[in-house]
Write a protein that holds these residues in place. Structure first.
Motif, PDB file in Angstrom:
ATOM      1  N   SER A  92       1.226  15.960   1.554  1.00 22.79           N
ATOM      2  CA  SER A  92       0.457  16.925   2.344  1.00 22.79           C
ATOM      3  C   SER A  92      -0.335  16.234   3.448  1.00 22.79           C
ATOM      4  CB  SER A  92      -0.484  17.715   1.430  1.00 22.79           C
ATOM      5  OG  SER A  92      -1.394  16.837   0.776  1.00 22.79           O
ATOM      6  N   ARG A  93      -0.826  15.037   3.152  1.00 22.42           N
ATOM      7  CA  ARG A  93      -1.559  14.276   4.176  1.00 22.42           C
ATOM      8  C   ARG A  93      -0.595  13.696   5.210  1.00 22.42           C
ATOM      9  NH1 ARG A  93      -6.276  11.115   4.515  1.00 22.42           N
ATOM     10  NH2 ARG A  93      -6.524  10.630   6.718  1.00 22.42           N
ATOM     11  N   LEU A  94       0.537  13.222   4.733  1.00 19.99           N
ATOM     12  CA  LEU A  94       1.503  12.561   5.603  1.00 19.99           C
ATOM     13  C   LEU A  94       2.109  13.523   6.622  1.00 19.99           C
ATOM     14  CD1 LEU A  94       2.985   9.958   6.248  1.00 19.99           C
ATOM     15  CD2 LEU A  94       4.619  10.470   4.451  1.00 19.99           C
ATOM     16  N   VAL A  95       2.372  14.757   6.208  1.00 18.48           N
ATOM     17  CA  VAL A  95       2.963  15.739   7.112  1.00 18.48           C
ATOM     18  C   VAL A  95       2.083  15.943   8.349  1.00 18.48           C
ATOM     19  CG1 VAL A  95       3.540  18.189   7.376  1.00 18.48           C
ATOM     20  CG2 VAL A  95       4.297  16.942   5.359  1.00 18.48           C
ATOM     21  N   ASP A  96       0.776  15.899   8.146  1.00 19.02           N
ATOM     22  CA  ASP A  96      -0.150  16.078   9.266  1.00 19.02           C
ATOM     23  C   ASP A  96      -0.200  14.858  10.183  1.00 19.02           C
ATOM     24  OD1 ASP A  96      -0.836  18.580   8.308  1.00 19.02           O
ATOM     25  OD2 ASP A  96      -2.518  17.810   7.110  1.00 19.02           O
ATOM     26  N   LEU A  97       0.278  13.732   9.693  1.00 19.77           N
ATOM     27  CA  LEU A  97       0.222  12.492  10.479  1.00 19.77           C
ATOM     28  C   LEU A  97       1.496  12.219  11.265  1.00 19.77           C
ATOM     29  CD1 LEU A  97      -1.404  10.165   7.768  1.00 19.77           C
ATOM     30  CD2 LEU A  97      -2.561  11.199   9.728  1.00 19.77           C
ATOM     31  N   ILE A 126      -8.140  10.241   0.704  1.00 20.76           N
ATOM     32  CA  ILE A 126      -7.128   9.171   0.752  1.00 20.76           C
ATOM     33  C   ILE A 126      -7.282   8.413   2.066  1.00 20.76           C
ATOM     34  CG2 ILE A 126      -4.668   8.599   0.752  1.00 20.76           C
ATOM     35  CD1 ILE A 126      -4.121  11.080  -0.821  1.00 20.76           C
ATOM     36  N   LYS A 127      -7.417   7.111   1.941  1.00 19.82           N
ATOM     37  CA  LYS A 127      -7.435   6.255   3.133  1.00 19.82           C
ATOM     38  C   LYS A 127      -6.014   5.736   3.369  1.00 19.82           C
ATOM     39  CE  LYS A 127     -12.187   4.623   2.438  1.00 19.82           C
ATOM     40  NZ  LYS A 127     -13.058   3.435   2.258  1.00 19.82           N
ATOM     41  N   PHE A 128      -5.707   5.473   4.625  1.00 20.77           N
ATOM     42  CA  PHE A 128      -4.370   4.933   4.890  1.00 20.77           C
ATOM     43  C   PHE A 128      -4.422   3.899   6.010  1.00 20.77           C
ATOM     44  CE2 PHE A 128      -4.610   8.045   8.229  1.00 20.77           C
ATOM     45  CZ  PHE A 128      -3.813   7.536   9.256  1.00 20.77           C
ATOM     46  N   VAL A 129      -3.495   2.977   5.931  1.00 23.44           N
ATOM     47  CA  VAL A 129      -3.276   1.967   6.982  1.00 23.44           C
ATOM     48  C   VAL A 129      -1.811   2.021   7.343  1.00 23.44           C
ATOM     49  CG1 VAL A 129      -3.361  -0.469   7.593  1.00 23.44           C
ATOM     50  CG2 VAL A 129      -5.109   0.484   6.086  1.00 23.44           C
ATOM     51  N   ASP A 130      -1.499   2.047   8.645  1.00 25.43           N
ATOM     52  CA  ASP A 130      -0.089   2.121   9.032  1.00 25.43           C
ATOM     53  C   ASP A 130       0.259   1.015  10.022  1.00 25.43           C
ATOM     54  OD1 ASP A 130      -1.602   3.208  11.102  1.00 25.43           O
ATOM     55  OD2 ASP A 130       0.050   4.441  11.807  1.00 25.43           O
ATOM     56  N   PHE A 131       1.537   0.616  10.014  1.00 21.82           N
ATOM     57  CA  PHE A 131       2.064  -0.403  10.925  1.00 21.82           C
ATOM     58  C   PHE A 131       3.389   0.112  11.498  1.00 21.82           C
ATOM     59  CE2 PHE A 131      -0.164  -2.581   7.459  1.00 21.82           C
ATOM     60  CZ  PHE A 131      -1.140  -3.273   8.163  1.00 21.82           C
ATOM     61  N   ASN A 134       0.342  -9.936  14.093  1.00 23.92           N
ATOM     62  CA  ASN A 134      -1.008 -10.482  14.282  1.00 23.92           C
ATOM     63  C   ASN A 134      -1.537 -11.192  13.037  1.00 23.92           C
ATOM     64  OD1 ASN A 134      -1.540  -8.378  12.583  1.00 23.92           O
ATOM     65  ND2 ASN A 134      -2.834  -7.222  13.994  1.00 23.92           N
ATOM     66  N   GLY A 135      -0.655 -11.421  12.052  1.00 17.61           N
ATOM     67  CA  GLY A 135      -1.044 -12.172  10.861  1.00 17.61           C
ATOM     68  C   GLY A 135      -1.575 -11.339   9.721  1.00 17.61           C
ATOM     69  N   ALA A 136      -1.659 -10.032   9.906  1.00 17.07           N
ATOM     70  CA  ALA A 136      -2.149  -9.169   8.821  1.00 17.07           C
ATOM     71  C   ALA A 136      -1.101  -9.054   7.721  1.00 17.07           C
ATOM     72  CB  ALA A 136      -2.502  -7.791   9.367  1.00 17.07           C
ATOM     73  N   GLU A 137      -1.572  -8.850   6.501  1.00 14.33           N
ATOM     74  CA  GLU A 137      -0.667  -8.684   5.361  1.00 14.33           C
ATOM     75  C   GLU A 137      -1.186  -7.564   4.473  1.00 14.33           C
ATOM     76  OE1 GLU A 137       1.464 -11.352   1.837  1.00 14.33           O
ATOM     77  OE2 GLU A 137       0.161 -12.289   3.344  1.00 14.33           O
ATOM     78  N   MET A 138      -0.280  -6.692   4.043  1.00 12.28           N
ATOM     79  CA  MET A 138      -0.664  -5.536   3.224  1.00 12.28           C
ATOM     80  C   MET A 138       0.392  -5.350   2.148  1.00 12.28           C
ATOM     81  SD  MET A 138      -3.196  -3.208   3.482  1.00 12.28           S
ATOM     82  CE  MET A 138      -3.618  -1.660   2.678  1.00 12.28           C
ATOM     83  N   GLY A 139      -0.054  -5.032   0.930  1.00  7.51           N
ATOM     84  CA  GLY A 139       0.912  -4.847  -0.137  1.00  7.51           C
ATOM     85  C   GLY A 139       0.374  -4.006  -1.268  1.00  7.51           C
ATOM     86  N   ALA A 187       4.497   4.886   1.967  1.00  6.41           N
ATOM     87  CA  ALA A 187       5.468   5.797   2.592  1.00  6.41           C
ATOM     88  C   ALA A 187       6.144   5.087   3.756  1.00  6.41           C
ATOM     89  CB  ALA A 187       4.767   7.065   3.089  1.00  6.41           C
ATOM     90  N   ILE A 188       7.447   5.293   3.847  1.00  9.80           N
ATOM     91  CA  ILE A 188       8.225   4.724   4.949  1.00  9.80           C
ATOM     92  C   ILE A 188       8.796   5.862   5.792  1.00  9.80           C
ATOM     93  CG2 ILE A 188      10.423   3.580   5.482  1.00  9.80           C
ATOM     94  CD1 ILE A 188       9.846   1.521   3.451  1.00  9.80           C
ATOM     95  N   THR A 189       8.606   5.763   7.105  1.00 10.25           N
ATOM     96  CA  THR A 189       9.216   6.712   8.028  1.00 10.25           C
ATOM     97  C   THR A 189      10.126   5.934   8.977  1.00 10.25           C
ATOM     98  OG1 THR A 189       7.638   6.637   9.878  1.00 10.25           O
ATOM     99  CG2 THR A 189       7.027   7.969   7.968  1.00 10.25           C
ATOM    100  N   ASN A 190      10.800   6.652   9.846  1.00  5.58           N
ATOM    101  CA  ASN A 190      11.679   5.975  10.794  1.00  5.58           C
ATOM    102  C   ASN A 190      10.904   5.252  11.898  1.00  5.58           C
ATOM    103  OD1 ASN A 190      10.863   8.522  11.697  1.00  5.58           O
ATOM    104  ND2 ASN A 190      12.540   8.647  13.159  1.00  5.58           N
ATOM    105  N   LYS A 191       9.578   5.454  11.948  1.00  5.72           N
ATOM    106  CA  LYS A 191       8.774   4.823  12.992  1.00  5.72           C
ATOM    107  C   LYS A 191       7.752   3.807  12.465  1.00  5.72           C
ATOM    108  CE  LYS A 191       9.063   8.515  16.456  1.00  5.72           C
ATOM    109  NZ  LYS A 191       8.289   9.398  17.369  1.00  5.72           N
ATOM    110  N   ARG A 192       7.333   3.952  11.200  1.00  5.98           N
ATOM    111  CA  ARG A 192       6.269   3.083  10.689  1.00  5.98           C
ATOM    112  C   ARG A 192       6.273   3.058   9.166  1.00  5.98           C
ATOM    113  NH1 ARG A 192       1.000   7.036  11.820  1.00  5.98           N
ATOM    114  NH2 ARG A 192       2.192   8.971  11.736  1.00  5.98           N
ATOM    115  N   ILE A 193       5.384   2.218   8.624  1.00  8.15           N
ATOM    116  CA  ILE A 193       5.162   2.156   7.180  1.00  8.15           C
ATOM    117  C   ILE A 193       3.672   2.394   6.935  1.00  8.15           C
ATOM    118  CG2 ILE A 193       4.904  -0.366   7.230  1.00  8.15           C
ATOM    119  CD1 ILE A 193       6.178  -0.355   4.400  1.00  8.15           C
ATOM    120  N   LEU A 194       3.347   3.229   5.941  1.00 10.84           N
ATOM    121  CA  LEU A 194       1.965   3.625   5.684  1.00 10.84           C
ATOM    122  C   LEU A 194       1.566   3.285   4.243  1.00 10.84           C
ATOM    123  CD1 LEU A 194       3.575   6.218   7.295  1.00 10.84           C
ATOM    124  CD2 LEU A 194       1.167   6.766   7.745  1.00 10.84           C
ATOM    125  N   PHE A 195       0.378   2.709   4.099  1.00 16.54           N
ATOM    126  CA  PHE A 195      -0.183   2.380   2.786  1.00 16.54           C
ATOM    127  C   PHE A 195      -1.345   3.347   2.520  1.00 16.54           C
ATOM    128  CE2 PHE A 195       1.923  -1.402   4.212  1.00 16.54           C
ATOM    129  CZ  PHE A 195       2.453  -1.972   3.068  1.00 16.54           C
TER     130      PHE A 195
END
Length: 223
Positions: free
Chosen positions: A20-25, A69-74, A99-104, A51-59
């Motif tokens: 529900s949050r992702l659809v709005d993003l 829910i907080k999220f970070v996307d690349f 830029n050297g960031a790492e998320m997992g 979540a993986i989309t065709n344009k980005r990945i969201l944590f």
């Protein structure tokens, strides 16, 4: 619509919140490919999600006891590496950025981690191809004038020898022409000098009219 994200035993409640949050993003043309949900060995009421989309990945990380829910996307062009490590319990999935960031996220069900890795690799490959196409287009733009002239040059190559060969051969015959002209000048000068000397002898009375006429004819006949 959410059913396809529940095929690998994802937590339905977590998927519902994230979806529900992702659809709005989602941006124009963006499509959700996969959603993975953390599953710790102990009770985990507020699991992290990826979540993986065709344009980005969201944590996604729940906050305020699951009330938000907080999220970070690349975006994919900023991701340089994707890592999936299977452990005794679950798996760890992480990404590294330019830029050297790492998320997992850890404690992902192995089947979900594998799907994440599969989709991520496909998107990275698509991004590499898109980057290659962009670089080719930039190179074409930089050398555009050369490429436009190139077909014209090829078109004229077959006819060029037919036009150039006669032009190159034409100057050859006139080349010897100046030689006779240059050669005649000394002869004319020499004849004039001899006639002058002969006339001087005649005028000085050293030779007769008959001798003068005879010598003059001889000189003229020789030249």
């Amino acid at each position: 619509m959410m059913d396809k994200f529940l095929r690998d035993e994802q937590d339905p409640k977590a998927i519902e919140k994230v979806y529900s949050r992702l659809v709005d993003l989602l941006t124009s043309g963006e499509e959700i490919l996969y959603i993975a949900v953390q599953k710790k060995p102990i009770v985990n009421l507020f699991p992290d999600c990826i979540a993986i989309t065709n344009k980005r990945i969201l944590f996604f990380t729940p906050a305020n006891l699951g009330l938000s829910i907080k999220f970070v996307d690349f975006v994919w062009k900023d991701i340089v590496d994707v890592v999936m490590k299977e452990e005794i319990i679950g798996a760890v999935f992480s990404v590294k950025t330019t830029n050297g960031a790492e998320m997992g996220v850890d404690y992902l069900p192995k089947v979900q981690a594998r799907k994440l890795y599969q989709y991520a690799q496909e998107r990275k490959e698509a991004e590499r191809e898109a980057r290659r196409q962009r670089e080719l287009e930039e190179k074409r733009a930089e050398s555009g004038s050369v490429q436009i002239d190139h077909p014209a040059q090829l078109a004229f190559q077959p006819s060029a020898p037919l036009i150039q060969q006669p032009v190159a051969a034409a100057p050859v015959p006139p080349a010897p022409a100046p030689a006779p002209v240059v050669a005649e000048e000394p002869k004319k000068d020499e004849l004039t000098e001899k006639l002058k000397r002969l006339k001087t002898l005649f005028e000085s009375g050293l030779i007769s009219q008959e001798e003068y006429n005879q010598k003059k004819l001889e000189l003229l006949s020789d030249f």
